[in-house]
Design a protein around this motif. Structure first.
Motif, PDB file in Angstrom:
ATOM      1  N   ALA A   1      75.970  29.865  46.252  1.00  0.00           N
ATOM      2  CA  ALA A   1      75.034  28.695  46.213  1.00  0.00           C
ATOM      3  C   ALA A   1      74.679  28.706  44.713  1.00  0.00           C
ATOM      4  O   ALA A   1      73.672  27.617  44.518  1.00  0.00           O
ATOM      5  N   GLY A   2      75.062  29.455  43.740  1.00  0.00           N
ATOM      6  CA  GLY A   2      74.557  29.545  42.379  1.00  0.00           C
ATOM      7  C   GLY A   2      73.571  30.545  42.223  1.00  0.00           C
ATOM      8  O   GLY A   2      73.591  31.705  42.957  1.00  0.00           O
ATOM      9  N   LEU A   3      72.858  30.539  40.934  1.00  0.00           N
ATOM     10  CA  LEU A   3      72.255  31.482  40.328  1.00  0.00           C
ATOM     11  C   LEU A   3      70.994  31.953  41.172  1.00  0.00           C
ATOM     12  O   LEU A   3      70.144  30.880  41.690  1.00  0.00           O
ATOM     13  N   VAL A   4      70.405  33.353  41.518  1.00  0.00           N
ATOM     14  CA  VAL A   4      69.198  33.355  42.337  1.00  0.00           C
ATOM     15  C   VAL A   4      68.735  34.655  41.480  1.00  0.00           C
ATOM     16  O   VAL A   4      69.176  35.500  41.099  1.00  0.00           O
ATOM     17  N   VAL A   5      67.333  34.548  41.302  1.00  0.00           N
ATOM     18  CA  VAL A   5      66.415  35.511  40.880  1.00  0.00           C
ATOM     19  C   VAL A   5      65.611  35.858  42.050  1.00  0.00           C
ATOM     20  O   VAL A   5      64.879  34.893  42.713  1.00  0.00           O
ATOM     21  N   ALA A   6      65.556  37.035  42.433  1.00  0.00           N
ATOM     22  CA  ALA A   6      64.874  37.593  43.499  1.00  0.00           C
ATOM     23  C   ALA A   6      63.517  38.674  43.207  1.00  0.00           C
ATOM     24  O   ALA A   6      63.918  39.394  42.090  1.00  0.00           O
ATOM     25  N   PHE A   7      62.498  38.159  43.558  1.00  0.00           N
ATOM     26  CA  PHE A   7      61.227  39.516  43.325  1.00  0.00           C
ATOM     27  C   PHE A   7      60.907  40.320  44.322  1.00  0.00           C
ATOM     28  O   PHE A   7      60.756  39.655  45.515  1.00  0.00           O
ATOM     29  N   PRO A   8      60.765  41.579  44.259  1.00  0.00           N
ATOM     30  CA  PRO A   8      60.382  42.363  45.312  1.00  0.00           C
ATOM     31  C   PRO A   8      58.824  42.332  45.672  1.00  0.00           C
ATOM     32  O   PRO A   8      58.064  41.701  44.601  1.00  0.00           O
ATOM     33  N   GLY A   9      58.388  42.756  46.680  1.00  0.00           N
ATOM     34  CA  GLY A   9      57.121  42.568  47.079  1.00  0.00           C
ATOM     35  C   GLY A   9      56.297  43.930  46.543  1.00  0.00           C
ATOM     36  O   GLY A   9      56.880  44.747  45.837  1.00  0.00           O
ATOM     37  N   THR A  10      55.265  44.102  47.338  1.00  0.00           N
ATOM     38  CA  THR A  10      54.355  45.312  46.853  1.00  0.00           C
ATOM     39  C   THR A  10      54.822  46.672  47.369  1.00  0.00           C
ATOM     40  O   THR A  10      55.115  46.767  48.667  1.00  0.00           O
ATOM     41  N   ASN A  11      54.971  47.570  46.510  1.00  0.00           N
ATOM     42  CA  ASN A  11      55.614  48.880  46.876  1.00  0.00           C
ATOM     43  C   ASN A  11      55.016  49.791  45.717  1.00  0.00           C
ATOM     44  O   ASN A  11      55.551  51.024  45.776  1.00  0.00           O
ATOM     45  N   ASN A  12      54.055  49.624  44.975  1.00  0.00           N
ATOM     46  CA  ASN A  12      53.580  50.441  44.069  1.00  0.00           C
ATOM     47  C   ASN A  12      52.108  50.133  43.864  1.00  0.00           C
ATOM     48  O   ASN A  12      51.856  49.172  44.057  1.00  0.00           O
ATOM     49  N   ILE A  13      51.387  51.130  42.755  1.00  0.00           N
ATOM     50  CA  ILE A  13      50.250  50.806  42.563  1.00  0.00           C
ATOM     51  C   ILE A  13      50.010  49.472  41.633  1.00  0.00           C
ATOM     52  O   ILE A  13      49.083  48.822  42.024  1.00  0.00           O
ATOM     53  N   PRO A  14      50.566  49.348  40.546  1.00  0.00           N
ATOM     54  CA  PRO A  14      50.619  48.110  39.972  1.00  0.00           C
ATOM     55  C   PRO A  14      50.774  46.828  40.808  1.00  0.00           C
ATOM     56  O   PRO A  14      50.057  45.802  40.439  1.00  0.00           O
ATOM     57  N   CYS A  15      51.268  46.983  41.597  1.00  0.00           N
ATOM     58  CA  CYS A  15      51.517  45.438  42.576  1.00  0.00           C
ATOM     59  C   CYS A  15      50.267  45.434  43.379  1.00  0.00           C
ATOM     60  O   CYS A  15      49.861  44.327  43.691  1.00  0.00           O
ATOM     61  N   TRP A  16      49.601  46.678  43.941  1.00  0.00           N
ATOM     62  CA  TRP A  16      48.383  46.455  44.638  1.00  0.00           C
ATOM     63  C   TRP A  16      47.282  45.906  43.602  1.00  0.00           C
ATOM     64  O   TRP A  16      46.519  45.028  44.101  1.00  0.00           O
ATOM     65  N   VAL A  17      47.496  46.359  42.383  1.00  0.00           N
ATOM     66  CA  VAL A  17      46.457  45.746  41.602  1.00  0.00           C
ATOM     67  C   VAL A  17      46.675  44.256  41.310  1.00  0.00           C
ATOM     68  O   VAL A  17      45.456  43.249  41.189  1.00  0.00           O
ATOM     69  N   ALA A  18      47.770  43.869  41.194  1.00  0.00           N
ATOM     70  CA  ALA A  18      48.230  42.455  41.177  1.00  0.00           C
ATOM     71  C   ALA A  18      47.699  41.622  42.403  1.00  0.00           C
ATOM     72  O   ALA A  18      47.098  40.612  42.303  1.00  0.00           O
ATOM     73  N   ASP A  19      47.945  42.260  43.567  1.00  0.00           N
ATOM     74  CA  ASP A  19      47.426  41.513  44.897  1.00  0.00           C
ATOM     75  C   ASP A  19      45.867  41.394  44.831  1.00  0.00           C
ATOM     76  O   ASP A  19      45.535  40.384  45.297  1.00  0.00           O
ATOM     77  N   LEU A  20      45.193  42.527  44.319  1.00  0.00           N
ATOM     78  CA  LEU A  20      43.760  42.404  44.543  1.00  0.00           C
ATOM     79  C   LEU A  20      42.951  41.773  43.345  1.00  0.00           C
ATOM     80  O   LEU A  20      41.814  41.886  43.455  1.00  0.00           O
ATOM     81  N   ASP A  21      43.892  41.277  42.512  1.00  0.00           N
ATOM     82  CA  ASP A  21      42.942  40.460  41.388  1.00  0.00           C
ATOM     83  C   ASP A  21      42.946  38.949  41.861  1.00  0.00           C
ATOM     84  O   ASP A  21      43.816  38.316  41.434  1.00  0.00           O
ATOM     85  N   GLY A  22      41.950  38.930  42.567  1.00  0.00           N
ATOM     86  CA  GLY A  22      41.741  37.791  43.425  1.00  0.00           C
ATOM     87  C   GLY A  22      41.044  36.607  42.530  1.00  0.00           C
ATOM     88  O   GLY A  22      40.665  35.570  43.215  1.00  0.00           O
ATOM     89  N   MET A  23      40.725  36.665  41.227  1.00  0.00           N
ATOM     90  CA  MET A  23      40.173  35.916  40.444  1.00  0.00           C
ATOM     91  C   MET A  23      41.152  34.816  40.253  1.00  0.00           C
ATOM     92  O   MET A  23      42.279  34.745  40.732  1.00  0.00           O
ATOM     93  N   THR A  24      40.817  33.584  39.758  1.00  0.00           N
ATOM     94  CA  THR A  24      41.750  32.590  39.312  1.00  0.00           C
ATOM     95  C   THR A  24      41.854  32.377  38.021  1.00  0.00           C
ATOM     96  O   THR A  24      40.968  32.598  37.200  1.00  0.00           O
ATOM     97  N   THR A  25      42.859  31.640  37.686  1.00  0.00           N
ATOM     98  CA  THR A  25      43.255  31.304  36.289  1.00  0.00           C
ATOM     99  C   THR A  25      43.831  29.717  36.214  1.00  0.00           C
ATOM    100  O   THR A  25      44.435  29.427  37.245  1.00  0.00           O
ATOM    101  N   PHE A  26      43.102  29.073  35.372  1.00  0.00           N
ATOM    102  CA  PHE A  26      43.614  27.667  35.401  1.00  0.00           C
ATOM    103  C   PHE A  26      45.006  27.388  34.468  1.00  0.00           C
ATOM    104  O   PHE A  26      45.175  28.014  33.481  1.00  0.00           O
ATOM    105  N   VAL A  27      45.821  26.612  35.320  1.00  0.00           N
ATOM    106  CA  VAL A  27      47.107  26.367  34.621  1.00  0.00           C
ATOM    107  C   VAL A  27      47.267  25.118  34.466  1.00  0.00           C
ATOM    108  O   VAL A  27      47.242  24.406  35.604  1.00  0.00           O
ATOM    109  N   SER A  28      47.369  24.273  33.459  1.00  0.00           N
ATOM    110  CA  SER A  28      47.664  23.002  33.396  1.00  0.00           C
ATOM    111  C   SER A  28      48.687  22.555  34.077  1.00  0.00           C
ATOM    112  O   SER A  28      50.061  22.935  33.784  1.00  0.00           O
ATOM    113  N   GLY A  29      48.577  21.532  34.982  1.00  0.00           N
ATOM    114  CA  GLY A  29      49.572  20.900  35.799  1.00  0.00           C
ATOM    115  C   GLY A  29      49.841  21.755  36.968  1.00  0.00           C
ATOM    116  O   GLY A  29      50.667  21.332  38.007  1.00  0.00           O
ATOM    117  N   ALA A  30      49.196  22.764  37.194  1.00  0.00           N
ATOM    118  CA  ALA A  30      49.037  23.651  38.656  1.00  0.00           C
ATOM    119  C   ALA A  30      47.757  23.895  39.313  1.00  0.00           C
ATOM    120  O   ALA A  30      47.755  24.412  40.384  1.00  0.00           O
TER     121      ALA A  30
END
Length: 200
Positions: free
Chosen positions: A36-65
């Protein structure tokens, strides 16, 4: 390809060496050329840096989003240039499970903002990614397929955030209360459209 086929790629992202990013980080992906074409797949949480990203629940403003979950956006930004180089302007589908589903939506938002929307997004058991309707409005121009299995707790967090699209409920809960057993990719795969046909 069926949702089950994309689910298999989300599962593979956990077990294969990343083509982009560092394995012991929250920012990594596999790149696959499919029927069906090109696919880029991202894994989920399975290490400490992932948990850090998960728990960084602040927000950031992105223009257009609008206001986005900072940990998810930062995890995407760390590999965005490499993913864009790998895609090289070709139609692409972003796929992920859990944290990976959140990053897949961040990637889609970034591509939409740049005027190069992806072909589609398949997100399995995604956490919520934004606090306003702006991200959902931006993603409304992309086929976004989000799946929530049984009574998995992860798609219900963070509190106060929203999904980038409305998840489709699938599967039968393994418990009558919110749980994380329904989050496991093995259970999700069995509940996805296309699973039954793949077993024959």
């Amino acid at each position: 390809m069926t949702p089950y086929d994309y689910g298999l790629l989300a599962q593979e992202a956990y077990t294969s060496k990343p083509d982009i990013g560092v394995e012991d980080s929250a920012s990594r992906a596999i790149v696959r050329q499919t029927a069906a074409g090109l696919v880029v797949a991202f894994p989920g949480t399975n290490n400490i840096p992932c948990w850090v990203a998960d728990l960084d629940g602040m927000t950031t403003f992105v223009s257009g989003a609008g206001e986005l979950h900072k940990g998810f956006w930062d995890a995407w930004q760390a590999i965005a240039p490499a993913v864009k180089a790998a895609v090289a302007g070709r139609p692409v589908t972003f796929v992920g499970h859990s944290l990976g589903a959140a990053i897949a939506q961040m990637a889609a938002l970034d591509f939409v903002i740049a005027g190069t929307p992806p072909r589609a997004v398949y997100g399995f058991e995604p956490p919520r990614i934004c606090t306003t309707a702006a991200a959902r409005a931006a993603l409304s121009h992309v086929p976004v397929y989000l799946y929530h299995n049984g009574k998995d707790l992860v798609p219900e967090v963070p509190i106060g955030f929203q999904h980038g699209a409305y998840p489709e409920d699938i599967g039968t809960p393994c418990w009558p209360i919110p749980n994380i057993s329904d989050h496991m990719m093995a259970r999700v795969l069995k509940a996805l459209p296309g699973y039954a046909n793949a077993q024959h």
